[in-house]
Design a protein around this motif. Structure first.
Motif, PDB file in Angstrom:
ATOM      1  N   ASP A   1       5.330 -32.999  47.670  1.00 38.79           N
ATOM      2  CA  ASP A   1       5.058 -33.412  49.051  1.00 38.79           C
ATOM      3  C   ASP A   1       6.346 -33.491  49.876  1.00 38.79           C
ATOM      4  O   ASP A   1       6.358 -33.118  51.048  1.00 38.79           O
ATOM      5  CB  ASP A   1       4.337 -34.759  49.081  1.00 38.79           C
TER       6      ASP A   1
ATOM      7  N   ARG B   1       7.360 -29.922  50.647  1.00 39.55           N
ATOM      8  CA  ARG B   1       6.442 -29.338  51.637  1.00 39.55           C
ATOM      9  C   ARG B   1       6.755 -29.870  53.035  1.00 39.55           C
ATOM     10  O   ARG B   1       6.804 -29.116  54.003  1.00 39.55           O
ATOM     11  CB  ARG B   1       4.996 -29.675  51.248  1.00 39.55           C
ATOM     12  N   GLN B   2       6.993 -31.181  53.132  1.00 36.16           N
ATOM     13  CA  GLN B   2       7.287 -31.780  54.434  1.00 36.16           C
ATOM     14  C   GLN B   2       8.624 -31.277  54.973  1.00 36.16           C
ATOM     15  O   GLN B   2       8.748 -30.997  56.170  1.00 36.16           O
ATOM     16  CB  GLN B   2       7.311 -33.302  54.323  1.00 36.16           C
TER      17      GLN B   2
ATOM     18  N   LYS C   1      10.002 -28.360  54.385  1.00 33.80           N
ATOM     19  CA  LYS C   1       9.824 -26.974  54.829  1.00 33.80           C
ATOM     20  C   LYS C   1       9.110 -26.902  56.173  1.00 33.80           C
ATOM     21  O   LYS C   1       9.501 -26.116  57.042  1.00 33.80           O
ATOM     22  CB  LYS C   1       9.046 -26.180  53.777  1.00 33.80           C
ATOM     23  N   THR C   2       8.080 -27.715  56.382  1.00 32.98           N
ATOM     24  CA  THR C   2       7.358 -27.667  57.659  1.00 32.98           C
ATOM     25  C   THR C   2       8.227 -28.184  58.801  1.00 32.98           C
ATOM     26  O   THR C   2       8.200 -27.632  59.896  1.00 32.98           O
ATOM     27  CB  THR C   2       6.043 -28.467  57.602  1.00 32.98           C
ATOM     28  N   MET C   3       9.013 -29.233  58.545  1.00 34.53           N
ATOM     29  CA  MET C   3       9.908 -29.750  59.583  1.00 34.53           C
ATOM     30  C   MET C   3      11.028 -28.755  59.879  1.00 34.53           C
ATOM     31  O   MET C   3      11.464 -28.638  61.024  1.00 34.53           O
ATOM     32  CB  MET C   3      10.483 -31.113  59.177  1.00 34.53           C
TER      33      MET C   3
ATOM     34  N   LYS D   1      10.774 -25.503  59.707  1.00 33.24           N
ATOM     35  CA  LYS D   1      10.189 -24.423  60.510  1.00 33.24           C
ATOM     36  C   LYS D   1      10.089 -24.823  61.971  1.00 33.24           C
ATOM     37  O   LYS D   1      10.206 -23.983  62.867  1.00 33.24           O
ATOM     38  CB  LYS D   1       8.795 -24.058  59.990  1.00 33.24           C
ATOM     39  N   SER D   2       9.858 -26.116  62.231  1.00 40.24           N
ATOM     40  CA  SER D   2       9.753 -26.583  63.618  1.00 40.24           C
ATOM     41  C   SER D   2      11.114 -26.969  64.200  1.00 40.24           C
ATOM     42  O   SER D   2      11.187 -27.586  65.257  1.00 40.24           O
ATOM     43  CB  SER D   2       8.794 -27.767  63.705  1.00 40.24           C
ATOM     44  N   LYS D   3      12.208 -26.608  63.481  1.00 39.37           N
ATOM     45  CA  LYS D   3      13.585 -26.831  63.946  1.00 39.37           C
ATOM     46  C   LYS D   3      13.891 -28.304  64.215  1.00 39.37           C
ATOM     47  O   LYS D   3      14.491 -28.664  65.219  1.00 39.37           O
ATOM     48  CB  LYS D   3      13.869 -26.010  65.219  1.00 39.37           C
TER      49      LYS D   3
ATOM     50  N   ILE E   1      15.023 -34.875  59.547  1.00 38.53           N
ATOM     51  CA  ILE E   1      14.297 -34.612  58.306  1.00 38.53           C
ATOM     52  C   ILE E   1      14.711 -35.637  57.249  1.00 38.53           C
ATOM     53  O   ILE E   1      13.865 -36.191  56.542  1.00 38.53           O
ATOM     54  CB  ILE E   1      14.574 -33.181  57.806  1.00 38.53           C
TER      55      ILE E   1
ATOM     56  N   VAL F   1      15.961 -22.635  52.177  1.00 37.55           N
ATOM     57  CA  VAL F   1      15.365 -23.032  53.455  1.00 37.55           C
ATOM     58  C   VAL F   1      16.485 -23.247  54.471  1.00 37.55           C
ATOM     59  O   VAL F   1      17.450 -23.959  54.197  1.00 37.55           O
ATOM     60  CB  VAL F   1      14.535 -24.337  53.297  1.00 37.55           C
TER      61      VAL F   1
END
Length: 59
Positions: free
Chosen positions: A15, A18-19, A21-23, A25-27, A33, A53
């Motif tokens: 988790d 995953r979090q 990586k998503t953060m 992607k949203s720069k 982070i 990443v």
């Protein structure tokens, strides 16, 4: 003499990764982070580098 702060290491859960990586992607940026994951910016940067990443905030 002041007592030394004990270093506690936590394993990276799926988790957490995953979090991150998503953060990423949203720069969101390393410091944001790291605060969200309750980790140091250094630990976050090292793990991101291991996973390949990019934590760059450039568009």
């Amino acid at each position: 003499m002041a007592k030394a702060k004990k270093i506690v290491r936590r394993a990276w859960s799926k988790d957490d990764i995953r979090q991150m990586k998503t953060m990423a992607k949203s720069k969101a940026g390393v410091t944001k982070i790291a605060k969200t994951l309750k980790r140091t910016p250094g630990a976050t940067s090292v793990m991101a580098a291991k996973l390949g990443v990019s934590l760059s905030t450039r568009p």
